[in-house]
Enzyme design. Structure first.
Site, mmCIF file in Angstrom:
data_model
loop_
_atom_site.group_PDB
_atom_site.id
_atom_site.type_symbol
_atom_site.label_atom_id
_atom_site.label_comp_id
_atom_site.label_asym_id
_atom_site.label_seq_id
_atom_site.Cartn_x
_atom_site.Cartn_y
_atom_site.Cartn_z
ATOM 1 N N ARG A 23 22.226 -39.729 4.242
ATOM 2 C CA ARG A 23 21.409 -40.664 5.033
ATOM 3 C C ARG A 23 19.919 -40.517 4.740
ATOM 4 N NH1 ARG A 23 24.204 -42.651 9.903
ATOM 5 N NH2 ARG A 23 26.205 -43.219 9.040
ATOM 6 N N ARG A 27 16.560 -44.243 9.453
ATOM 7 C CA ARG A 27 15.595 -44.589 10.504
ATOM 8 C C ARG A 27 14.510 -43.550 10.758
ATOM 9 N NH1 ARG A 27 20.422 -45.825 14.420
ATOM 10 N NH2 ARG A 27 21.231 -44.350 12.911
ATOM 11 N N ARG A 36 13.914 -52.633 7.030
ATOM 12 C CA ARG A 36 15.039 -53.153 7.815
ATOM 13 C C ARG A 36 14.587 -54.332 8.673
ATOM 14 N NH1 ARG A 36 18.103 -49.881 12.486
ATOM 15 N NH2 ARG A 36 16.103 -50.377 13.429
ATOM 16 N N ASP A 73 27.248 -49.219 3.315
ATOM 17 C CA ASP A 73 27.943 -48.547 4.415
ATOM 18 C C ASP A 73 29.436 -48.501 4.121
ATOM 19 O OD1 ASP A 73 27.237 -47.509 7.285
ATOM 20 O OD2 ASP A 73 29.192 -48.482 7.445
ATOM 21 N N TYR A 150 38.111 -46.672 12.114
ATOM 22 C CA TYR A 150 37.229 -47.741 12.623
ATOM 23 C C TYR A 150 37.960 -49.080 12.686
ATOM 24 C CZ TYR A 150 33.317 -44.503 12.194
ATOM 25 O OH TYR A 150 32.486 -43.435 12.351
#
Ligand code: CP3
Length: 344
Positions: A23, A27, A36, A73, A150
């Site tokens: 990652r 963020r 973004r 992703d 998921y």
């Protein structure tokens, strides 16, 4: 071969290990948040090749990492197979759920996913021309079990309960889903390599919730099938496997799946891993991500201890999981300086 990451993956013991971070584009970086916002949202960023390449490059410019990981992703594969996917700010991913044959039937065939995923391959082609010559380009996908958790639950779950339930209640449907994801992942990763990925990483973030035979059937076997198919087409592309929190099941995992390198989460003791896992090949890891928040002497000491523990064999320095949004970008500099200065 001059790229440090490729040398470690080929089994060389280097004086200081190559470094990258899970990652690393994320963020905690103000420049990521700005790009973004320009893209609109996270998924639009993933499917915009120019902006996805830009955020992939941001941590390379800021820190000079030895590897760049494609910005995308693991949940793009379900979307390519026809599932609905969206992200709820502050909460995480949401997907249409798969719990019955009627939910499964409309999913698309595995060999059709390249149409939907074309922008991702374009991101890789851009990166191939823009990355510094010493930086290795890593492509990735989620492992079938993790992606299935998921797709079945429609969201992240603390214990993967819905996926375990389907596995018990309707094993035929569960296995059909695992097989569909496995086949689609082979198509996806082959195309990533053809577009410029030099290394592949397979993320099985929820491998730790599989035990006994389930681990063999749903973590080990799909990884083995994917790796065999990729090696048949692209024998020179190294593959990193990340069966996160597999604990003692890390033993023999590289050999059994054909993976070139094992990525370790931070619950794995580095001294134990050096003795029992690194003897079979390169390892990657495994500083706890919280040090990127807390910094200080504890960061320096723990970083040195990991470098020292793995100094007798091939090692790639990384965190044990992704860096979190509350991390301080300065702590990343401190980690890198500590790795590059530490001599066993
Ligand atoms: O490592 C990288 O920098 C490459 C890009 C990458 C992302 N996700 C970007 C991302 C990679 C390799 C992933 C893998 C991924 N995605 C995994 C496996 C690794 C792991 O963390 O265990 C999983 C389980 C996912 C699914 C996913 N994506 C979740 C659960 C979330 C929400 C949680 C969160 O951190 O917000 C995401 C979103 C996501 N994927 C973000 C990023 C940078 C944050 C989205 C944002 O910018 O708002």
């Amino acid at each position: 071969m001059t790229k440090k990451l490729l040398r470690s993956l080929a089994g060389e013991t280097l004086e200081t290990p190559p470094i990258w971070m899970m990652r690393q584009a994320g963020r905690y970086l103000p420049e990521y948040r700005a790009t973004r916002a320009e893209a609109g949202d996270f998924l639009k960023l993933c499917y915009n090749p120019d902006l996805a390449a830009e955020v992939t490059l941001q941590p390379i410019r800021r820190y000079g990492f030895d590897a760049a990981i494609l910005f995308a992703d693991i949940l793009l594969i379900p979307e390519a197979l026809g599932a609905d996917l969206w992200f709820v700010t502050g909460e995480g991913p949401r997907l249409s759920t798969i719990t019955t044959e009627a939910d499964f039937a409309p999913l698309k065939p595995a060999d059709t996913v390249n149409d939907h995923l074309a922008p991702i391959y374009e991101t890789l082609r851009i990166l191939k021309t823009e990355l510094p010559s010493e930086t290795t380009l890593i492509g990735f996908a989620g492992a079938p079990w993790t992606v299935a958790t998921y797709m079945i639950a429609g969201r992240g779950t603390p214990d993967q309960g819905p996926a375990h339930a389907l596995k018990t209640e309707n094993p035929a449907l569960f296995e059909a889903l695992i097989d569909r994801i496995t086949d689609a992942t082979i198509v996806y990763l082959s195309a990533q390599i053809e577009a410029g990925a030099e290394v592949i990483k397979l993320f099985d973030s929820w491998a730790g919730s599989l035990t006994g035979d389930d681990f063999d059937h749903y973590a080990l076997a799909p990884a083995k099938k994917i790796i065999a198919a990729l090696k048949a087409r692209h024998p020179d592309t190294p593959i990193i496997a990340f069966p996160r929190e597999a604990k003692e099941r890390y033993l023999g995992f590289a050999k059994a799946t054909g993976a070139d390198c094992l990525a370790l989460d931070n619950s794995v003791d580095a001294t134990w891993a050096a003795e029992h896992l690194q003897k079979d090949g390169p390892v990657q890891g495994n500083l706890a991500s919280r040090h990127m928040v807390t910094g200080g002497d504890a960061l320096v000491e723990e970083t040195r201890a990991i470098v020292q523990a793995f100094s007798g064999g091939p090692h790639i320095f990384n965190l044990g999981h992704g860096i979190t949004p509350d991390a301080d970008p300065e702590n990343v500099h401190l980690m890198i300086e500590t790795v590059r200065e530490s001599r066993p």
